[in-house]
Write an enzyme that holds these catalytic residues in place. Structure first.
Site, PDB file in Angstrom:
ATOM      1  N   ASP A   1       0.931  -0.869   0.230  1.00 31.83           N
ATOM      2  CA  ASP A   1      -0.539   0.108   0.002  1.00 31.83           C
ATOM      3  C   ASP A   1       1.155   1.443  -0.161  1.00 31.83           C
ATOM      4  OD1 ASP A   1      -2.434  -1.088  -0.161  1.00 31.83           O
ATOM      5  OD2 ASP A   1      -2.136  -1.222   2.115  1.00 31.83           O
TER       6      ASP A   1
ATOM      7  N   GLU B   1       3.337   0.866  -3.997  1.00 29.10           N
ATOM      8  CA  GLU B   1       2.187   0.681  -5.285  1.00 29.10           C
ATOM      9  C   GLU B   1       1.454   1.784  -5.205  1.00 29.10           C
ATOM     10  OE1 GLU B   1       3.035  -4.474  -5.646  1.00 29.10           O
ATOM     11  OE2 GLU B   1       1.611  -3.489  -4.611  1.00 29.10           O
ATOM     12  N   TYR B   2       0.741   2.284  -3.909  1.00 30.40           N
ATOM     13  CA  TYR B   2       0.260   3.143  -4.443  1.00 30.40           C
ATOM     14  C   TYR B   2       0.016   4.302  -3.342  1.00 30.40           C
ATOM     15  CZ  TYR B   2      -2.723  -1.348  -5.099  1.00 30.40           C
ATOM     16  OH  TYR B   2      -3.557  -2.342  -5.814  1.00 30.40           O
TER      17      TYR B   2
ATOM     18  N   GLY C   1      -9.097   1.905  -0.376  1.00 33.21           N
ATOM     19  CA  GLY C   1      -9.276   0.614  -1.465  1.00 33.21           C
ATOM     20  C   GLY C   1     -10.329   0.226  -0.375  1.00 33.21           C
TER      21      GLY C   1
ATOM     22  N   TYR D   1      -9.731  -1.049   2.948  1.00 34.14           N
ATOM     23  CA  TYR D   1      -9.368  -1.225   4.008  1.00 34.14           C
ATOM     24  C   TYR D   1      -8.968   0.593   4.315  1.00 34.14           C
ATOM     25  CZ  TYR D   1      -8.344  -5.486   6.319  1.00 34.14           C
ATOM     26  OH  TYR D   1      -8.388  -6.944   6.190  1.00 34.14           O
TER      27      TYR D   1
ATOM     28  N   HIS E   1      -1.299  -7.970   7.321  1.00 33.22           N
ATOM     29  CA  HIS E   1      -0.997  -6.646   7.182  1.00 33.22           C
ATOM     30  C   HIS E   1       0.888  -6.626   8.286  1.00 33.22           C
ATOM     31  CE1 HIS E   1      -5.428  -5.380   6.809  1.00 33.22           C
ATOM     32  NE2 HIS E   1      -4.877  -6.955   6.935  1.00 33.22           N
TER      33      HIS E   1
ATOM     34  N   ASP F   1      15.956   5.489  12.162  1.00 31.30           N
ATOM     35  CA  ASP F   1      17.246   6.026  11.948  1.00 31.30           C
ATOM     36  C   ASP F   1      17.724   6.047  13.383  1.00 31.30           C
ATOM     37  OD1 ASP F   1      19.461   7.315  11.482  1.00 31.30           O
ATOM     38  OD2 ASP F   1      18.306   8.099   9.577  1.00 31.30           O
TER      39      ASP F   1
ATOM     40  N   ASP G   1      26.818   4.505  12.617  1.00 34.61           N
ATOM     41  CA  ASP G   1      25.999   5.294  12.627  1.00 34.61           C
ATOM     42  C   ASP G   1      24.627   4.506  11.972  1.00 34.61           C
ATOM     43  OD1 ASP G   1      23.738   7.250  11.354  1.00 34.61           O
ATOM     44  OD2 ASP G   1      24.878   7.932  10.661  1.00 34.61           O
TER      45      ASP G   1
END
Length: 632
Positions: free
Chosen positions: A298, A301-302, A380, A382, A433, A440, A580
């Protein structure tokens, strides 16, 4: 009036409409835009960490933005970076789709998918055989994945299901047209093939959860809850710079990750340079010929955060609320501001610390509270809510809330071992899901390391004659190949991010501990296509050396990409001990849908926690004042 060229401020300030407009003008002047060119992605191109940390208030930041451009007529695409400050194209690279993958699916393609399907004789014949009028069918272009279809290589492909909609307000997810799928060339706007495995009755159950007749009479026994802060809220927000108690941080927003947190510090001590949910995947478990390819990224791709809700007081957020707007770009590169995209408020969270002492008679209690920073986005069927919590004792937590409507299929009379029946004749395939948090870390500085810490049972015998002993085991993760780890709840496994250069008053390395939920990671077979594409989800933890170009765990261009990101990066096996470093944490849920999840799913929760371990010399919340009123 301040111009873009003269603007001073922090390099990570929120995107403005003027900056989006400037980027579009620069690209247009450079000849990148045209009648058929659309934006597939737009986001701030953040400077490298060292540059941000070295920034001083009088500096003029070079504000840069990344725009991925897609020519709908040819399928060609370009990855560009533009300086809105200097008004120049900094870089441009044409993508090679068989190697790089495709840009994400965009709104413009959603708009024409039904016209493409309704121009296909095979699609129309399949609907006619089922007695379904094409005008009643709702369809969406769904990401195709990468499978053994040589003819799809390099082409922009989507796959489409149909759902029957009985009327304008009818939720079509209740009426899947099963046994039928179309493979679509989005550039040619044509149907490659229609797979029809046979006529299956379309479920007739209602999915109209918003229909008063479905809801029934509303309860009358619930009394109002009012959250008030008579003296106002305790936090301040200045162009994304947030201060609350001892916390100091910045917030950001982009259409791929949504809400981002930056330079998180407590009592002027850095903890995390940048935190976000950098990817998610929803792999489905049904191997049926029309469904085996269902695996949705999600984020990648979307660009799911481009659909973020404008939040409403008393509905999405309760209390003394501060809202923050978020500016993105639409398909044409014009600015689009999502009002109230981010919600910020304080919540009481019960007891922070308490003791009633038998010797001294002391009775002390303090209330915990947390700062909540959140956004919600539908994609969509969800809806996902992302809630970052900061607590008075230095704890950081992320909670993801999943709700909306489960993806549906017909449920056969003989049952389906990969699906649940949630309503008469209506199934919901099993799925997961799985989210990847990119953390970081800068625990008291940029040089960090990770220790795997767990409980170790000890056998009864010498040194443990009564069998009650257990101890703590600590393993330093030295390199990227070492630092690909699974959770182990039976051993209470956590990962401590330590700073070997900084010690507390007891001589211990200061640290923050990542506490995973320990739920299942990717359940698909290791040899599967999705296991290669979503390799990040096969481990609970990855640790990598910081590289400003390595931002998304499944790669920059996930759509129709056979696999990129963490597996490729970690082949270098860089050292991560006292370096780091970036942590990538997989968390999520495995969903075996229930009847209670229909017609709309109550919120399911997942997430993780970061807790200080020796970061402070003692309880950092001793200075919290007692509650006013009857408590004292």
């Amino acid at each position: 009036m301040t111009t873009l060229e003269s603007r001073t401020g922090h390099p990570l300030e929120m995107t403005t409409e003027a900056e989006v407009t400037a980027v579009r003008e620069v690209l247009a002047d450079a000849g990148f835009l045209g009648e058929h060119v659309r934006y597939a992605f737009f986001a701030p191109e953040e400077p490298a960490k060292n540059d941000v940390l070295a920034h001083s208030p009088e500096d003029r930041p070079d504000r840069r933005f990344r725009a991925v451009l897609l020519d709908l007529s040819t399928g060609r695409s370009w990855d560009t970076v533009v300086s809105s400050t200097d008004r120049v194209v900094v870089s441009s690279l044409e993508l090679d789709p068989p190697v790089d993958g495709q840009p994400p699916i965009i709104d413009s393609e959603f708009e024409f998918i039904e016209d493409v399907l309704n121009a296909s004789p095979d699609w129309l014949a399949a609907l006619e055989a089922r007695g379904i009028e094409p005008a009643s069918v709702r369809a969406v272009p769904l990401s195709a994945g990468v499978y053994d279809y040589p003819d799809e290589s390099g082409r922009r492909i989507a796959r489409a299901f149909g759902f029957q909609q009985d009327h304008e307000k009818d939720h079509a997810w209740a009426h899947p047209i099963d046994g039928l799928v179309a493979y679509v060339d989005l550039t040619a706007r044509s149907v490659d093939r229609v797979i029809d495995t046979g006529i299956v009755p379309v479920p007739a159950t209602s999915g109209n959860f918003d229909d008063p007749s479905v809801q029934g009479e509303h309860m009358t026994s619930l009394k109002p809850i009012e959250i008030t802060q008579p003296e106002g809220r305790s936090f301040t927000v200045d162009d994304g710079h947030v201060r609350w108690g001892k916390w100091d941080l910045r917030i950001g927003f982009n259409e791929r990750e949504g809400l981002t947190l930056h330079q998180i510090a407590f009592d002027d001590r850095p903890i995390c340079y940048r935190a976000s949910v950098a990817e998610m995947v929803v792999p489905y478990a049904d191997p049926a010929p029309v469904r085996f390819w269902q695996n949705y990224f999600d984020c990648g791709e979307y660009m799911f955060a481009r659909y973020a809700d404008s939040l409403q007081l008393g509905c999405d957020c309760l209390g003394d609320i501060h809202y923050v707007d978020a500016t993105i770009a639409d398909d044409l590169g014009n600015p689009k501001t999502i009002s109230n995209a981010i919600c910020m408020h304080e919540e009481d969270y019960g007891v922070l610390w308490k003791h009633s002492d038998i010797f001294t008679g002391s009775r002390e209690v303090r209330r915990q509270r947390r700062l909540v920073i959140s956004f919600f986005t539908p994609i969509g069927n969800y809806d996902y809510g992302f809630y970052w919590y900061l607590y008075l004792d230095g704890t950081i937590q992320l909670e993801v809330k999943a709700t909306g409507i489960v993806f549906t299929a017909a449920y056969p009379e003989g049952g389906n071992p990969h699906s649940s029946e949630v309503a008469p004749g209506l199934g919901a395939p099993y799925h997961q899901h799985l989210f990847s948090a990119r953390l970081d870390m800068t625990v008291d500085g940029p040089r960090n390391a990770v220790e795997e810490v767990e409980a170790q049972r000890m056998p009864m015998g010498e040194g443990n004659p009564y069998g009650n002993a257990f101890r703590q085991s600590r393993t330093r993760l030295r390199s990227e190949s070492d630092a690909q780890r699974a959770s182990n709840q039976g051993a209470v496994r956590t990962w401590h991010i330590v700073n070997p250069d900084k010690q507390n008053a007891l001589g211990q390395d200061v640290a923050y501990a990542l506490h995973p939920e320990g739920k299942a990671t990717l359940l698909a077979d290791d040899a599967s296509s999705i296991a290669a594409r979503a390799a990040f989800a096969r481990n609970t933890l990855w640790v990598t050396a910081y590289d400003p170009a390595q931002r998304y765990p499944a790669g920059d261009f996930v759509n129709q990409n056979a696999g990129a990101g963490l597996p490729a990066w970690t082949q270098a096996d860089r050292p991560v001990d006292g370096e780091d470093i970036v942590l990538w944490h997989t968390f999520g849920t495995t969903h075996f849908p229930r009847p209670e999840d229909w017609p709309i799913m109550p919120v399911d929760y997942t997430g993780f926690t970061l807790k200080p371990v020796g970061f402070f010399d003692r309880n950092p919340a001793l200075d919290i004042p007692p509650s006013p009123g009857t408590c004292h």
